[in-house]
Design an enzyme around this catalytic site. Structure first.
Site, PDB file in Angstrom:
ATOM      1  N   LYS B  56      -8.518   0.401   1.987  1.00  0.00           N
ATOM      2  CA  LYS B  56      -7.799   1.160   2.964  1.00  0.00           C
ATOM      3  C   LYS B  56      -7.136   2.190   1.820  1.00  0.00           C
ATOM      4  O   LYS B  56      -7.465   2.987   0.816  1.00  0.00           O
ATOM      5  CB  LYS B  56      -6.465   0.807   2.679  1.00  0.00           C
ATOM      6  CG  LYS B  56      -5.248   1.068   3.541  1.00  0.00           C
ATOM      7  CD  LYS B  56      -3.656  -0.053   3.592  1.00  0.00           C
ATOM      8  CE  LYS B  56      -2.277   0.971   3.839  1.00  0.00           C
ATOM      9  NZ  LYS B  56      -1.042  -0.047   4.633  1.00  0.00           N
ATOM     10  N   SER B 125       0.430   0.534   8.918  1.00  0.00           N
ATOM     11  CA  SER B 125      -0.299   1.529   8.107  1.00  0.00           C
ATOM     12  C   SER B 125      -1.377   1.283   8.164  1.00  0.00           C
ATOM     13  O   SER B 125      -2.458   2.084   7.529  1.00  0.00           O
ATOM     14  CB  SER B 125       0.344   2.167   6.363  1.00  0.00           C
ATOM     15  OG  SER B 125       0.182   1.015   5.713  1.00  0.00           O
ATOM     16  N   SER B 149       2.851  -3.614   7.657  1.00  0.00           N
ATOM     17  CA  SER B 149       1.642  -2.841   7.793  1.00  0.00           C
ATOM     18  C   SER B 149      -0.239  -3.441   7.841  1.00  0.00           C
ATOM     19  O   SER B 149      -1.032  -3.185   7.712  1.00  0.00           O
ATOM     20  CB  SER B 149       1.651  -1.442   6.894  1.00  0.00           C
ATOM     21  OG  SER B 149       1.890  -0.910   6.699  1.00  0.00           O
TER      22      SER B 149
END
Lengths: 407, 407
Positions: B56, B125, B149
């Protein structure tokens, strides 16, 4: 004094002594003046207006290098302010530069000397921060504590150090050594100032304008390891306790703390394991740029298996809970900050033995300078409370400062 | 398959679909081959050998840019691996690239589409991470959770998501939004693989080789806000609970959780305040490069005073303690992961309502995909335990996966 005059006075003061004290790893005069101009032009006012501040070189400051006391990162500049630095700027503080940290906040010292005696260590890892406050270069400086990295240098340099409760201040943009240990705090020359500083970084209004306490109930705790402290450190603790009692405090010997040794042991395991994981990249990619001492510590940490680490975390939670119950009938614990005066050394930053438990427990801790030892170096005491009792810790430290003074 | 063949196959697989799925913000073929060669030459073997992994874009990876889903940082390259990435490399995992995050892990989406339906959000996210696992680009991907997330994108993309206990994995080198909230975890396509992945990052051997559980005692909890969930999500939870009971689990309706609303409210306050502090620099120095939605949220957060924040932290601790006592007679809570199927949206990443409490409480949470909804999109359930009960959570998730399968 205008902010620009303040910047000029500060840089002159630093220039006069920095070649001997070596508190800074990065100061750029143009940047300081530009920032002073910005503060003046925007009229930014806040609780840190008029303060000049040194930032430990583990925190990102936009446009300055973050070297972490290591040769690994060179001139690489930070692209943003860490959260703590952003809150300092927003509060009107003037950032002067990056202060020396030991290598990645572990034990290998940087070049900084103790302003009270250039043959002595200023302590570490927040070496340059404590020294820059002691040398009157700045009014405030940031620090971080994994074992004793705020309280010990505060003690050795004779300034006030304040490590607030764990997670009081966002570590966003900080180089972290111990994930569950590293706590941001600060240094100043008096309790009200350091509380205001930490209060801004933590957004704790009760620290920015601390309340007064009338009759503190203090627990005097020499800890089961008092024999590891010098006679002078113990005598100073005794003297402060007696003076506090004479000034009206209720001072009681602390009975309890049977988890002290277990907590100390847990701290050692947790710090080694977490350090090895946080610095996994540096250990693998740049082993030759690490000091032998840090490399050895990380090797040791890498060998601690996950089960042992989790066991230590569990012990830490259990024994902390017991200690906090025992502390709960007192306003604060009055105890040793360090084993004694700053040692006569430039290769060691001294022993954090009396700080580790308080870092692990996660409550607020103050170092209060109260006097000098046999060789004229600063001595003092540590004031500790349970997690989140930061306002009370500040109130007790304020009371002690007023009642005892420095002599 | 050699590591180099693995790299080649992975890059080809990604090339075939990436223009539609847009899971990555950075892939450099030369870097992937160089890393594959390094793994092959050094013979690095470990629990992640043979795994290809997306990171990420909030985690630093040495030599790659860290953009945090924002235009603020441009091409600025990270100078080091974050701790999580270092542990992945040391375990023999092949890092493929940086996966799309929403802007600073808040709500403004990146370009990623849901691999099951390109008109739908993959959630956020950790959008690119969940999508890259669902699209079979990689076997594992890192995520972080501040509200929902990890669990929400796992639910929307039909993959397994695992958010371990708070502070299980070092955040050194991670861009942090919520200092006391952000938790690193991961995605994969089955429970054993994601447990192994998180087990490596957390150095928890009990996750790398999880134990089996015989008769799990499950608490079925629709929560007081079940009316906010779609009928399909509730029906799926019901179906899984019934199937678990038929397969031998003891399933009991959860009675308790009176602190649910207080915890939800506390989460909102804590997240806004901590976000405003963590992103203080971006908010002040680059307001025009922030999305309106994030700028509004940070403005709101900046207006929450320190007292209110500390009060919310206190409530969170008190109400979490109560909930954990109520949970303690069960092996795990079986509950909703999301309000329903992935919404038909490219401007919202969906609602994290059923995730916030578990992030705040700090225990492990799994999302387990178990079926599909009325429009054919993935549905599933969430398995939650008390902090540090990660091994038990993994065992329960493994049991459910084996007992129910995906249908």
């Amino acid at each position: 004094m205008s902010v620009i005059e303040l910047a000029k006075a500060t840089l002159e003061r630093i220039a006069a002594d920095e070649d001997r004290i070596r508190a800074f790893v990065h100061i750029d005069h143009d940047t300081v003046y530009a920032e002073a101009k910005r503060l003046q032009n925007t009229g930014t006012k806040g609780p840190l207006s008029g303060d000049v501040i040194a930032i430990k070189d583990l925190f990102d400051v936009a446009g300055m290098p973050t070297r972490c006391g290591s040769a690994i990162y060179g001139e690489h500049q930070a692209q943003r302010d860490s959260a703590a630095v952003a809150s300092i700027r927003a509060a009107g503080g003037l950032i002067v530069g990056k202060s020396v940290t030991t290598e990645f906040a572990y034990m290998t010292p940087g070049p900084t000397r103790n302003p009270h005696n250039f043959d002595r260590t200023p302590g570490g890892s927040s070496s340059g921060s404590a020294a820059s406050v002691a040398a009157h270069f700045v009014t405030m400086a940031t620090g971080t504590q994994t074992a004793g990295s705020i309280i010990r240098p505060a003690a050795f340099c004779g300034v006030v150090g304040f490590k607030p409760s764990f997670a009081s201040i966002s570590r966003s943009g900080l180089s972290v050594f111990g994930e569950t240990l590293d706590t941001i705090g600060g240094f100043s020359r008096d309790v009200a100032t350091v509380s205001r500083f930490v209060g801004v970084m933590a957004d704790r209004p009760g620290l920015i304008t601390p309340e007064r306490i009338r009759v503190p109930k203090l627990a005097l705790w020499r800890t089961p390891d008092a024999d590891q402290a010098d006679d002078a450190a113990l005598a100073e603790l005794e003297r402060v306790a007696n003076a506090a009692a004479r000034a009206g405090a209720v001072v009681t010997e602390f009975v309890g703390g049977s988890g002290w040794s277990a907590l100390l042991q847990a701290h050692t395991t947790i710090m080694a394991h977490e350090g090895a994981r946080s610095l996994g990249y540096e250990f693998t990619a740049h082993p030759n740029l690490l000091s032998t001492s840090l490399h050895d510590f990380l090797s040791k940490g890498a060998k601690i298996d996950g089960e042992t680490y989790l066991k230590a975390r569990q012990i830490s939670i259990q024994e902390s809970a017991k200690l906090l119950v025992e502390m709960s009938s007192f306003d604060a614990i009055l105890t040793l900050s360090a084993v004694g005066e700053a040692p006569c050394s430039t290769i060691s930053t001294g022993n954090p033995h009396f700080n580790k438990v308080w870092t692990l427990v996660g409550g607020p801790a103050f170092h209060l300078p109260t006097g000098t030892g046999p060789t004229g170096m600063p001595l003092g005491v540590q004031v500790c409370c349970a997690p989140q009792e930061d306002e009370r810790a500040a109130a007790v430290a304020l009371w002690l400062e007023a009642a005892i003074g420095y002599c």
